[in-house]
Design a protein around this motif. Sequence first.
Motif, short mmCIF file in Angstrom:
data_model
loop_
_atom_site.label_atom_id
_atom_site.label_comp_id
_atom_site.label_asym_id
_atom_site.label_seq_id
_atom_site.Cartn_x
_atom_site.Cartn_y
_atom_site.Cartn_z
N ASN A 58 3.43 -10.64 -10.06
CA ASN A 58 3.97 -10.02 -8.84
C ASN A 58 4.58 -8.66 -9.14
O ASN A 58 4.54 -7.76 -8.29
N GLY A 59 5.13 -8.49 -10.32
CA GLY A 59 5.63 -7.17 -10.73
C GLY A 59 4.50 -6.17 -10.83
O GLY A 59 4.62 -5.02 -10.38
N TYR A 60 3.39 -6.58 -11.44
CA TYR A 60 2.22 -5.70 -11.52
C TYR A 60 1.70 -5.35 -10.13
O TYR A 60 1.31 -4.21 -9.87
N ILE A 61 1.67 -6.33 -9.26
CA ILE A 61 1.20 -6.09 -7.89
C ILE A 61 2.09 -5.07 -7.18
O ILE A 61 1.61 -4.15 -6.51
N SER A 62 3.39 -5.21 -7.34
CA SER A 62 4.33 -4.28 -6.71
C SER A 62 4.14 -2.86 -7.20
O SER A 62 4.09 -1.91 -6.41
N VAL A 63 4.02 -2.70 -8.51
CA VAL A 63 3.83 -1.37 -9.08
C VAL A 63 2.48 -0.80 -8.65
O VAL A 63 2.38 0.38 -8.30
N ALA A 64 1.45 -1.62 -8.66
CA ALA A 64 0.12 -1.15 -8.25
C ALA A 64 0.13 -0.71 -6.79
O ALA A 64 -0.43 0.35 -6.44
N PHE A 65 0.80 -1.47 -5.94
CA PHE A 65 0.87 -1.10 -4.52
C PHE A 65 1.62 0.21 -4.34
O PHE A 65 1.20 1.09 -3.58
N LEU A 66 2.73 0.37 -5.05
CA LEU A 66 3.49 1.62 -4.98
C LEU A 66 2.62 2.80 -5.39
O LEU A 66 2.58 3.83 -4.71
N LEU A 67 1.92 2.66 -6.51
CA LEU A 67 1.08 3.76 -7.00
C LEU A 67 -0.06 4.08 -6.05
O LEU A 67 -0.41 5.25 -5.84
N VAL A 68 -0.65 3.05 -5.45
CA VAL A 68 -1.75 3.26 -4.52
C VAL A 68 -1.27 4.03 -3.29
O VAL A 68 -1.89 5.01 -2.85
N VAL A 69 -0.15 3.61 -2.73
CA VAL A 69 0.35 4.28 -1.53
C VAL A 69 0.78 5.70 -1.86
O VAL A 69 0.48 6.64 -1.11
N LEU A 70 1.47 5.91 -2.99
CA LEU A 70 1.86 7.26 -3.37
C LEU A 70 0.65 8.16 -3.60
O LEU A 70 0.62 9.30 -3.15
N ALA A 71 -0.35 7.64 -4.28
CA ALA A 71 -1.57 8.43 -4.52
C ALA A 71 -2.25 8.80 -3.22
O ALA A 71 -2.69 9.93 -3.04
N ASP A 72 -2.29 7.87 -2.30
CA ASP A 72 -2.96 8.15 -1.03
C ASP A 72 -2.18 9.15 -0.19
O ASP A 72 -2.77 10.07 0.38
#
Length: 75
Positions: A58-72
């Motif tokens: 779940n920590g990986y998922i949270s960081v991945a989601f943050l990075l995806v939204v920031l990148a977009d």
Amino acid sequence: ILHLITLTSLILLGIQSDRLSYIYFIGLVPISTFLMYEHSIVKEDDLSRLNKAFFTVNGYISVAFLLVVLADVIL
């Protein structure tokens, strides 16, 4: 079931948002893969990896989601 609801909600968020583009939807692929992996490491008769599934993945998922939204949003 809750992870399916989560993934559906994330997809609907991307559809409803005016700011998110295809980058967001591409980023949902690894996030959904993390969710499937989380389910694969915990078995009904063996809960020894529950902490790994719940906290680590779940920590990986949270960081991945943050990075995806920031990148977009930034790109």
